[in-house]
Design a protein around this motif. Structure first.
Motif, PDB file in Angstrom:
ATOM      1  N   THR A  24       0.844  -1.190   0.000  1.00  0.00           N
ATOM      2  CA  THR A  24       0.000   0.000   0.000  1.00  0.00           C
ATOM      3  C   THR A  24       0.877   1.238   0.000  1.00  0.00           C
ATOM      4  O   THR A  24       2.025   1.210   0.462  1.00  0.00           O
ATOM      5  CB  THR A  24      -0.938   0.016   1.224  1.00  0.00           C
ATOM      6  OG1 THR A  24      -1.700   1.230   1.225  1.00  0.00           O
ATOM      7  CG2 THR A  24      -0.156  -0.077   2.525  1.00  0.00           C
ATOM      8  N   ARG A  25       0.323   2.343  -0.516  1.00  0.00           N
ATOM      9  CA  ARG A  25       1.015   3.623  -0.460  1.00  0.00           C
ATOM     10  C   ARG A  25       0.517   4.469   0.700  1.00  0.00           C
ATOM     11  O   ARG A  25       0.935   5.610   0.858  1.00  0.00           O
ATOM     12  CB  ARG A  25       0.814   4.373  -1.779  1.00  0.00           C
ATOM     13  CG  ARG A  25       1.595   3.785  -2.937  1.00  0.00           C
ATOM     14  CD  ARG A  25       1.443   4.594  -4.208  1.00  0.00           C
ATOM     15  NE  ARG A  25       0.242   4.228  -4.950  1.00  0.00           N
ATOM     16  CZ  ARG A  25      -0.773   5.055  -5.166  1.00  0.00           C
ATOM     17  NH1 ARG A  25      -0.758   6.280  -4.684  1.00  0.00           N
ATOM     18  NH2 ARG A  25      -1.816   4.665  -5.873  1.00  0.00           N
ATOM     19  N   MET A  26      -0.418   3.915   1.507  1.00  0.00           N
ATOM     20  CA  MET A  26      -1.024   4.689   2.595  1.00  0.00           C
ATOM     21  C   MET A  26      -0.724   4.020   3.934  1.00  0.00           C
ATOM     22  O   MET A  26      -1.072   2.861   4.167  1.00  0.00           O
ATOM     23  CB  MET A  26      -2.542   4.779   2.376  1.00  0.00           C
ATOM     24  CG  MET A  26      -2.926   5.434   1.063  1.00  0.00           C
ATOM     25  SD  MET A  26      -4.701   5.346   0.739  1.00  0.00           S
ATOM     26  CE  MET A  26      -5.336   6.324   2.115  1.00  0.00           C
ATOM     27  N   ASP A  27      -0.063   4.757   4.805  1.00  0.00           N
ATOM     28  CA  ASP A  27       0.279   4.232   6.124  1.00  0.00           C
ATOM     29  C   ASP A  27      -0.976   3.875   6.918  1.00  0.00           C
ATOM     30  O   ASP A  27      -0.989   2.904   7.682  1.00  0.00           O
ATOM     31  CB  ASP A  27       1.115   5.263   6.885  1.00  0.00           C
ATOM     32  CG  ASP A  27       1.696   4.696   8.165  1.00  0.00           C
ATOM     33  OD1 ASP A  27       2.493   3.743   8.073  1.00  0.00           O
ATOM     34  OD2 ASP A  27       1.329   5.198   9.248  1.00  0.00           O
ATOM     35  N   SER A  28      -2.061   4.621   6.702  1.00  0.00           N
ATOM     36  CA  SER A  28      -3.298   4.353   7.433  1.00  0.00           C
ATOM     37  C   SER A  28      -3.875   2.985   7.075  1.00  0.00           C
ATOM     38  O   SER A  28      -4.465   2.304   7.925  1.00  0.00           O
ATOM     39  CB  SER A  28      -4.336   5.442   7.136  1.00  0.00           C
ATOM     40  OG  SER A  28      -4.623   5.507   5.752  1.00  0.00           O
ATOM     41  N   THR A  41       2.392  -8.230  13.277  1.00  0.00           N
ATOM     42  CA  THR A  41       2.630  -7.737  11.923  1.00  0.00           C
ATOM     43  C   THR A  41       3.966  -7.013  11.860  1.00  0.00           C
ATOM     44  O   THR A  41       4.442  -6.459  12.867  1.00  0.00           O
ATOM     45  CB  THR A  41       1.520  -6.762  11.471  1.00  0.00           C
ATOM     46  OG1 THR A  41       1.469  -5.659  12.391  1.00  0.00           O
ATOM     47  CG2 THR A  41       0.168  -7.454  11.436  1.00  0.00           C
ATOM     48  N   VAL A  42       4.567  -7.049  10.698  1.00  0.00           N
ATOM     49  CA  VAL A  42       5.832  -6.353  10.466  1.00  0.00           C
ATOM     50  C   VAL A  42       5.631  -5.394   9.308  1.00  0.00           C
ATOM     51  O   VAL A  42       5.146  -5.783   8.249  1.00  0.00           O
ATOM     52  CB  VAL A  42       6.965  -7.345  10.132  1.00  0.00           C
ATOM     53  CG1 VAL A  42       8.274  -6.591   9.885  1.00  0.00           C
ATOM     54  CG2 VAL A  42       7.130  -8.362  11.247  1.00  0.00           C
ATOM     55  N   LYS A  43       5.966  -4.138   9.517  1.00  0.00           N
ATOM     56  CA  LYS A  43       5.795  -3.139   8.466  1.00  0.00           C
ATOM     57  C   LYS A  43       7.153  -2.741   7.891  1.00  0.00           C
ATOM     58  O   LYS A  43       8.073  -2.392   8.638  1.00  0.00           O
ATOM     59  CB  LYS A  43       5.087  -1.894   9.023  1.00  0.00           C
ATOM     60  CG  LYS A  43       4.762  -0.868   7.942  1.00  0.00           C
ATOM     61  CD  LYS A  43       3.943   0.306   8.505  1.00  0.00           C
ATOM     62  CE  LYS A  43       4.805   1.182   9.375  1.00  0.00           C
ATOM     63  NZ  LYS A  43       4.087   2.423   9.769  1.00  0.00           N
ATOM     64  N   PHE A  44       7.276  -2.829   6.585  1.00  0.00           N
ATOM     65  CA  PHE A  44       8.488  -2.427   5.881  1.00  0.00           C
ATOM     66  C   PHE A  44       8.185  -1.178   5.060  1.00  0.00           C
ATOM     67  O   PHE A  44       7.250  -1.169   4.269  1.00  0.00           O
ATOM     68  CB  PHE A  44       8.969  -3.538   4.934  1.00  0.00           C
ATOM     69  CG  PHE A  44       9.339  -4.825   5.612  1.00  0.00           C
ATOM     70  CD1 PHE A  44      10.611  -5.027   6.104  1.00  0.00           C
ATOM     71  CD2 PHE A  44       8.394  -5.831   5.767  1.00  0.00           C
ATOM     72  CE1 PHE A  44      10.946  -6.214   6.740  1.00  0.00           C
ATOM     73  CE2 PHE A  44       8.710  -7.021   6.383  1.00  0.00           C
ATOM     74  CZ  PHE A  44       9.996  -7.221   6.887  1.00  0.00           C
ATOM     75  N   THR A  45       8.960  -0.154   5.271  1.00  0.00           N
ATOM     76  CA  THR A  45       8.813   1.065   4.476  1.00  0.00           C
ATOM     77  C   THR A  45       9.873   1.080   3.390  1.00  0.00           C
ATOM     78  O   THR A  45      11.073   1.089   3.679  1.00  0.00           O
ATOM     79  CB  THR A  45       8.956   2.319   5.363  1.00  0.00           C
ATOM     80  OG1 THR A  45       7.972   2.285   6.400  1.00  0.00           O
ATOM     81  CG2 THR A  45       8.766   3.581   4.528  1.00  0.00           C
TER      82      THR A  45
END
Length: 620
Positions: A24-28, A41-45
């Protein structure tokens, strides 16, 4: 339950070790998914490319066609490219599209103009992308703007899009080239500039480019999908409008757009007749040049369509249309006339090329008898059974696509050399090899898609002399070597055509479909075709091998570029050849049980030979 919960619920019971990857392009959005899943969950930017990587990508697109871009002749351009890259925010998409802009003119002044552009200096990906289409020449910008009328993720067909551009007057004529060829070059230019990209065989716009361009061209392009009613309130000066709805009230509002040049109307409501709404549209929107109506339950096109005196292209998709309005013959500027009946297409795909007897007498009355006198009509496409029965179809001035019948009109083909797509039905009625030879298929140098059909019937007993005739007819229907797609249906011959066994004569084939050829046992050397991407065999009961001594050897790796292989009802086939790394899809159905035993997911001993294929389906 929220929409997100309904979406993710089926994924909750995955096997241990399963992973769900969401981009996704939206952090929300990422946070919302994490909240709904209620698991770790693991978030990769993802960061942008490094400058050197971005520069290599930019140069790859900017110097297309340049043999040595690093030589002294381009030294100054390379320096400017290094400065441009610093403004691209590490975006690979920006590097590709700006590279396409630079490639337009390998001149230092042009490149400095791009570098100093205000759009490139706004530190915004949308502004950078906007530069890629605002600098397009007018003829290309018109073509690109039209594409923004369609919904996001819409897939484009190149030939259809070119027809639409011609209808809207976007194609600039050039001596020695057809309008279709010029439009094809326009399309290729948009692809080369990454404004349209090819994804798994389909063409579409990148999401970011679509969002940016849709806003930029919002004053001329409108779209209404489902219940987005506000989208019809933006501007009454729309030139291009796309409507997909089941709400008849929305259809009634289209008449307010009096300056429309193109209208795409998708109306799939049950038991609703929209004839009255179409009458109002035809009376109000008299500037229409392109009209596309998809309404499966539409029974007739109102005669008021004769008001659209500027109409160049008419396409109707439906099931129940039995006749076209007589007023069509008044549309002096009409260039393209298309009627698709999806139900009939599916029926014919299964091999039934006959129009029911009670409808045959109506085929010649489906169109006005004087429509062939329209001076600008260059292309017509009808359901297969209609077009093969209309006697005067050979009089059209241009025929990029043609359907004829061996029963009536195969003789018309001799002097018709300008079509790209040809289907010949009912070849069992061709009386001798001389009639087939006179077609002179090998002289049709624009032909890229050929379908040859014999009518099949299990109840028929085919005499040996007829089988020999069918084989000789096929021998004399040799296509040009520019052919890209070949389909053969219902052929009763026991052998391949002579020209099919010579790889040089079918060298450029990319797609082959063989259906219902019940006596055919040994296939031609398809494995040696260097560009073959798709092979489909259906109802071929005597084929035992895909690859024989003719189909591959030590010098020629079999099927080197094959992407899709489909085997349907090939009961004698018990073994697959070594399939290439390029293969992306394998479908096997109603074949010998040995295939599933050997290649099945549940411990098949030869499963490892096809494990590299991403999509596999095997069923007996």
């Amino acid at each position: 339950m929220s929409k997100w919960e309904r979406l993710l619920t089926p994924l909750a019971d995955g096997k241990i070790g399963s992973r769900i990857l969401v981009t996704t392009r939206m952090d929300s959005v990422a946070k919302k998914i994490a909240r709904v899943i209620q698991e770790k969950t693991v978030k990769f930017t993802l960061e942008g490319l490094e400058e050197d990587q971005c520069l290599r990508l930019l140069n790859l697109h900017a110097f297309v066609g340049v043999e040595n871009p690093s030589d002294d002749d381009h030294k100054k351009l390379n320096v400017i490219a290094g400065e441009i890259v610093k403004k691209l925010l590490g975006s690979p998409l920006a590097a590709k599209v700006i590279g396409g802009v630079l490639n337009d003119d390998l001149d230092e002044r042009h490149w400095r103009t791009v570098l100093e552009s205000n759009l490139l200096g706004e530190n915004s990906i949308n502004s950078i992308l906007r530069l890629s289409y605002v600098v397009l020449p007018n003829y290309l910008q018109n073509c690109f703007a039209f594409c923004c009328m369609f919904p996001q993720d819409h897939t484009f067909d190149k030939d259809d899009l070119v027809q639409m551009w011609i209808s809207l007057g976007f194609i600039q004529p050039s001596q020695g080239m057809t309008m279709e060829d010029i439009g094809g070059r326009y399309f290729d230019a948009l692809v080369n500039k990454t404004l349209v990209e090819q994804v798994r065989g389909h063409y579409k716009m990148h999401d970011l480019i679509y969002e940016s361009a849709s806003k930029f061209f919002a004053q001329i392009c409108g779209k209404f999908v489902d219940d987005e009613e506000s989208s019809l309130k933006i501007s009454e000066i729309f030139r291009y409008l796309f409507v997909e709805t089941t709400n008849p009230d929305i259809i009634q509002k289209i008449g307010q757009f009096k300056h429309l040049h193109s209208l795409f109307l998708f109306y799939k409501a049950f038991n609703e007749d929209i004839c009255s709404a179409l009458i109002e549209i035809f009376r109000a929107s008299r500037s229409l040049r392109l009209l596309y109506v998809c309404a499966p339950y539409l029974k007739e096109i109102p005669e008021e369509i004769g008001n659209l005196i500027h109409l160049r292209c008419l396409k109707i998709v439906g099931y129940n249309l039995t006749t076209m309005p007589r007023s069509l013959s008044n549309l002096y500027h009409l260039q393209y006339l298309i009627y698709d009946s999806p139900g009939e297409v599916e029926r014919l795909h299964e091999g039934d090329d006959f129009l029911p007897r009670e409808r045959r007498h109506k085929a010649d009355d489906f169109l006005p008898h004087d429509i062939n006198s329209l001076p600008n009509l260059r292309y017509m496409k009808l359901p297969k059974s209609y077009s093969s029965l209309i006697r005067w179809i050979g009089k059209l001035k241009s025929r990029p696509e043609q359907v004829v019948s061996g029963y009536r009109s195969i003789g018309e083909l001799k002097n018709m050399n300008d079509f790209c797509i040809l289907k010949i039905n009912r070849l069992e009625y061709v009386k001798d090899t001389e009639e087939a030879r006179n077609v002179q298929l090998c002289e049709k140098t624009r032909l890229t898609d050929l379908t040859l059909c014999w009518t099949r019937s299990d109840s028929w007993k085919i005499a040996s002399w007829k089988i020999a005739l069918y084989e000789n007819v096929l021998d004399n229907l040799q296509p040009p070597n520019c052919l890209r797609k070949l389909s053969i249906n219902g052929y009763w011959g026991a052998r391949s055509a002579i020209w099919m066994n010579n790889v040089n004569m079918i060298f450029n084939l990319e797609e082959i479909n063989l259906t219902g050829c019940k006596e055919w046992e040994t296939l031609p050397p398809f494995g040696q075709l260097p560009f073959l991407k798709s092979l489909r065999l259906k109802n071929m009961p005597k084929v035992k091998l895909l690859e024989s001594k003719f189909n591959g050897n030590d010098k020629h790796h079999a099927f080197p570029c094959l992407i899709k292989l489909e085997l349907w009802d090939v009961p004698m086939l018990q073994e697959l050849p070594n399939l290439p790394p390029s293969l992306e899809g394998l479908r096997i159905k109603y074949c010998h049980p040995e295939l599933k035993k050997r290649y099945g997911e549940d411990g098949g001993p030869d499963r490892h030979k096809i494990a590299h294929i991403p999509e596999i389906y095997i069923s007996t």
